[in-house]
Design a protein around this motif. Structure first.
Motif, PDB file in Angstrom:
ATOM      1  N   LYS A  41     -16.194 -18.380 -14.880  1.00 42.23           N
ATOM      2  CA  LYS A  41     -15.341 -19.433 -15.424  1.00 42.23           C
ATOM      3  C   LYS A  41     -13.860 -19.090 -15.291  1.00 42.23           C
ATOM      4  CE  LYS A  41     -18.879 -20.807 -18.675  1.00 42.23           C
ATOM      5  NZ  LYS A  41     -19.335 -20.739 -20.052  1.00 42.23           N
ATOM      6  N   GLY A  42     -13.552 -17.946 -14.651  1.00 47.09           N
ATOM      7  CA  GLY A  42     -12.170 -17.534 -14.490  1.00 47.09           C
ATOM      8  C   GLY A  42     -11.600 -16.810 -15.694  1.00 47.09           C
ATOM      9  N   GLU A  43     -12.466 -16.445 -16.651  1.00 46.50           N
ATOM     10  CA  GLU A  43     -12.034 -15.715 -17.845  1.00 46.50           C
ATOM     11  C   GLU A  43     -12.008 -14.222 -17.546  1.00 46.50           C
ATOM     12  OE1 GLU A  43     -11.101 -17.216 -20.731  1.00 46.50           O
ATOM     13  OE2 GLU A  43     -11.449 -19.149 -19.747  1.00 46.50           O
ATOM     14  N   VAL A  44     -10.994 -13.536 -18.046  1.00 47.87           N
ATOM     15  CA  VAL A  44     -10.848 -12.102 -17.802  1.00 47.87           C
ATOM     16  C   VAL A  44     -11.960 -11.334 -18.516  1.00 47.87           C
ATOM     17  CG1 VAL A  44      -9.345 -10.091 -18.074  1.00 47.87           C
ATOM     18  CG2 VAL A  44      -8.367 -12.316 -17.466  1.00 47.87           C
ATOM     19  N   VAL A  45     -12.562 -10.406 -17.798  1.00 50.39           N
ATOM     20  CA  VAL A  45     -13.609  -9.533 -18.318  1.00 50.39           C
ATOM     21  C   VAL A  45     -12.979  -8.201 -18.704  1.00 50.39           C
ATOM     22  CG1 VAL A  45     -15.707  -8.270 -17.655  1.00 50.39           C
ATOM     23  CG2 VAL A  45     -15.351 -10.614 -16.845  1.00 50.39           C
ATOM     24  N   GLY A  46     -13.379  -7.628 -19.827  1.00 48.99           N
ATOM     25  CA  GLY A  46     -12.942  -6.278 -20.195  1.00 48.99           C
ATOM     26  C   GLY A  46     -11.458  -6.164 -20.495  1.00 48.99           C
ATOM     27  N   VAL A  47     -10.915  -7.078 -21.254  1.00 50.97           N
ATOM     28  CA  VAL A  47      -9.488  -7.030 -21.582  1.00 50.97           C
ATOM     29  C   VAL A  47      -9.151  -5.670 -22.198  1.00 50.97           C
ATOM     30  CG1 VAL A  47      -7.652  -8.044 -22.999  1.00 50.97           C
ATOM     31  CG2 VAL A  47      -9.318  -9.527 -21.865  1.00 50.97           C
ATOM     32  N   GLY A  48      -8.156  -4.986 -21.610  1.00 50.39           N
ATOM     33  CA  GLY A  48      -7.714  -3.686 -22.096  1.00 50.39           C
ATOM     34  C   GLY A  48      -8.585  -2.516 -21.677  1.00 50.39           C
ATOM     35  N   ASP A  49      -9.635  -2.762 -20.904  1.00 53.96           N
ATOM     36  CA  ASP A  49     -10.605  -1.718 -20.522  1.00 53.96           C
ATOM     37  C   ASP A  49     -10.644  -1.591 -19.000  1.00 53.96           C
ATOM     38  OD1 ASP A  49     -12.855  -0.159 -19.966  1.00 53.96           O
ATOM     39  OD2 ASP A  49     -14.137  -1.209 -21.411  1.00 53.96           O
ATOM     40  N   LEU A  50      -9.920  -0.605 -18.468  1.00 50.22           N
ATOM     41  CA  LEU A  50      -9.854  -0.456 -17.010  1.00 50.22           C
ATOM     42  C   LEU A  50     -11.229  -0.224 -16.401  1.00 50.22           C
ATOM     43  CD1 LEU A  50      -8.041  -0.252 -14.461  1.00 50.22           C
ATOM     44  CD2 LEU A  50      -8.246   2.208 -14.730  1.00 50.22           C
ATOM     45  N   ASP A  51     -12.061   0.582 -17.022  1.00 49.83           N
ATOM     46  CA  ASP A  51     -13.387   0.869 -16.478  1.00 49.83           C
ATOM     47  C   ASP A  51     -14.187  -0.421 -16.319  1.00 49.83           C
ATOM     48  OD1 ASP A  51     -16.469   1.791 -16.987  1.00 49.83           O
ATOM     49  OD2 ASP A  51     -15.315   3.371 -15.970  1.00 49.83           O
ATOM     50  N   ALA A  52     -14.227  -1.243 -17.366  1.00 51.17           N
ATOM     51  CA  ALA A  52     -14.968  -2.507 -17.297  1.00 51.17           C
ATOM     52  C   ALA A  52     -14.366  -3.440 -16.251  1.00 51.17           C
ATOM     53  CB  ALA A  52     -14.970  -3.184 -18.671  1.00 51.17           C
ATOM     54  N   GLN A  53     -13.050  -3.497 -16.193  1.00 56.50           N
ATOM     55  CA  GLN A  53     -12.409  -4.371 -15.205  1.00 56.50           C
ATOM     56  C   GLN A  53     -12.675  -3.887 -13.788  1.00 56.50           C
ATOM     57  OE1 GLN A  53      -8.401  -5.647 -15.811  1.00 56.50           O
ATOM     58  NE2 GLN A  53      -8.796  -6.328 -17.901  1.00 56.50           N
ATOM     59  N   GLY A 118       2.880  -6.268 -12.729  1.00 54.10           N
ATOM     60  CA  GLY A 118       1.900  -7.165 -13.338  1.00 54.10           C
ATOM     61  C   GLY A 118       1.101  -7.883 -12.276  1.00 54.10           C
ATOM     62  N   LEU A 119       0.026  -8.530 -12.704  1.00 51.90           N
ATOM     63  CA  LEU A 119      -0.832  -9.310 -11.821  1.00 51.90           C
ATOM     64  C   LEU A 119      -0.786 -10.763 -12.273  1.00 51.90           C
ATOM     65  CD1 LEU A 119      -3.759  -6.750 -11.650  1.00 51.90           C
ATOM     66  CD2 LEU A 119      -2.039  -7.197  -9.882  1.00 51.90           C
ATOM     67  N   VAL A 120      -1.408 -11.636 -11.522  1.00 51.55           N
ATOM     68  CA  VAL A 120      -1.319 -13.068 -11.797  1.00 51.55           C
ATOM     69  C   VAL A 120      -1.829 -13.416 -13.198  1.00 51.55           C
ATOM     70  CG1 VAL A 120      -3.534 -13.667 -10.726  1.00 51.55           C
ATOM     71  CG2 VAL A 120      -1.673 -15.357 -10.790  1.00 51.55           C
ATOM     72  N   LEU A 121      -2.840 -12.720 -13.669  1.00 53.57           N
ATOM     73  CA  LEU A 121      -3.307 -12.886 -15.049  1.00 53.57           C
ATOM     74  C   LEU A 121      -2.865 -11.652 -15.822  1.00 53.57           C
ATOM     75  CD1 LEU A 121      -6.930 -14.231 -14.450  1.00 53.57           C
ATOM     76  CD2 LEU A 121      -4.885 -15.537 -15.052  1.00 53.57           C
ATOM     77  N   PRO A 122      -2.038 -11.808 -16.845  1.00 52.56           N
ATOM     78  CA  PRO A 122      -1.460 -10.647 -17.525  1.00 52.56           C
ATOM     79  C   PRO A 122      -2.487  -9.712 -18.158  1.00 52.56           C
ATOM     80  CG  PRO A 122      -0.866 -12.692 -18.661  1.00 52.56           C
ATOM     81  CD  PRO A 122      -1.566 -13.071 -17.402  1.00 52.56           C
ATOM     82  N   GLU A 123      -3.693 -10.193 -18.465  1.00 51.06           N
ATOM     83  CA  GLU A 123      -4.726  -9.337 -19.054  1.00 51.06           C
ATOM     84  C   GLU A 123      -5.394  -8.431 -18.021  1.00 51.06           C
ATOM     85  OE1 GLU A 123      -4.555 -13.351 -21.042  1.00 51.06           O
ATOM     86  OE2 GLU A 123      -4.931 -12.697 -19.005  1.00 51.06           O
ATOM     87  N   CYS A 124      -5.194  -8.723 -16.749  1.00 50.72           N
ATOM     88  CA  CYS A 124      -5.819  -7.929 -15.685  1.00 50.72           C
ATOM     89  C   CYS A 124      -5.022  -6.659 -15.451  1.00 50.72           C
ATOM     90  CB  CYS A 124      -5.914  -8.741 -14.392  1.00 50.72           C
ATOM     91  SG  CYS A 124      -7.171 -10.020 -14.481  1.00 50.72           S
ATOM     92  N   LEU A 125      -5.742  -5.557 -15.363  1.00 52.15           N
ATOM     93  CA  LEU A 125      -5.144  -4.244 -15.157  1.00 52.15           C
ATOM     94  C   LEU A 125      -5.247  -3.772 -13.713  1.00 52.15           C
ATOM     95  CD1 LEU A 125      -6.732  -2.523 -18.298  1.00 52.15           C
ATOM     96  CD2 LEU A 125      -4.441  -3.525 -18.099  1.00 52.15           C
ATOM     97  N   ILE A 126      -6.156  -4.379 -12.935  1.00 49.29           N
ATOM     98  CA  ILE A 126      -6.421  -3.914 -11.575  1.00 49.29           C
ATOM     99  C   ILE A 126      -6.793  -5.089 -10.674  1.00 49.29           C
ATOM    100  CG2 ILE A 126      -8.848  -3.427 -12.154  1.00 49.29           C
ATOM    101  CD1 ILE A 126      -8.658  -1.033 -10.155  1.00 49.29           C
ATOM    102  N   GLU A 127      -6.397  -4.959  -9.414  1.00 54.72           N
ATOM    103  CA  GLU A 127      -6.785  -5.911  -8.372  1.00 54.72           C
ATOM    104  C   GLU A 127      -7.016  -5.093  -7.117  1.00 54.72           C
ATOM    105  OE1 GLU A 127      -5.004  -9.834  -6.024  1.00 54.72           O
ATOM    106  OE2 GLU A 127      -4.214  -9.280  -7.987  1.00 54.72           O
ATOM    107  N   VAL A 128      -8.063  -5.446  -6.362  1.00 55.35           N
ATOM    108  CA  VAL A 128      -8.388  -4.717  -5.132  1.00 55.35           C
ATOM    109  C   VAL A 128      -8.679  -5.725  -4.028  1.00 55.35           C
ATOM    110  CG1 VAL A 128      -9.964  -3.053  -4.030  1.00 55.35           C
ATOM    111  CG2 VAL A 128      -9.407  -2.807  -6.474  1.00 55.35           C
TER     112      VAL A 128
END
Length: 134
Positions: A41-53, A118-128
């Motif tokens: 649904k485009g919702e961020v998974v694992g907010v604040g948790d790099l491992d989960a993200q 930062g990334l397009v969604l501020p809650e995201c910590l990583i993009e690959v």
């Protein structure tokens, strides 16, 4: 000519881009857009948790590769973006546990790691993003 598409199993793009680009004449060369830790649904998974993200990001990468009948061992190059220097140690810790599961031959592709503001969604910590092919 390049085929652009959005695999059904991946969450919809968050903007005006395609997740996958595959040159028609070189069908085995695939460019996968940067993947974020978002659900269907485009919702961020694992907010604040790099491992989960990070695990969700690589799950999405796997789905994109699968759509082109490729796997992690077909990745030729990766570019990784993290949002803080303090995430580098957790990033490497997650890689140590995750990558042996993903890359069956124990050979890991080149990776450029960048720290960004930062990334397009501020809650995201990583993009690959990846380039893969055979």
């Amino acid at each position: 000519m390049t085929t652009l598409h959005n695999p059904e199993k991946l969450p919809p793009p968050l903007g005006m881009y395609s997740h996958v680009a595959a040159p028609a004449e070189l069908r085995r060369l695939v460019f996968l857009a940067g993947q974020l830790a978002v659900d269907d649904k485009g919702e961020v998974v694992g907010v604040g948790d790099l491992d989960a993200q990070m695990r969700r990001v690589f799950e999405c990468i796997g789905l994109g590769l699968e759509s082109e009948k490729l796997g992690f061992d077909d990745i030729m190059d990766m570019t990784t973006y993290v949002t803080e220097r303090s995430l580098i140690a957790p990033f490497f810790a997650c890689r140590r546990s995750l990558f042996p599961e993903l890359f069956s031959d124990g050979a890991y592709p080149p990776n450029t790691l960048l720290i960004v503001n930062g990334l397009v969604l501020p809650e995201c910590l990583i993009e690959v993003q990846v380039i893969a092919g055979k």
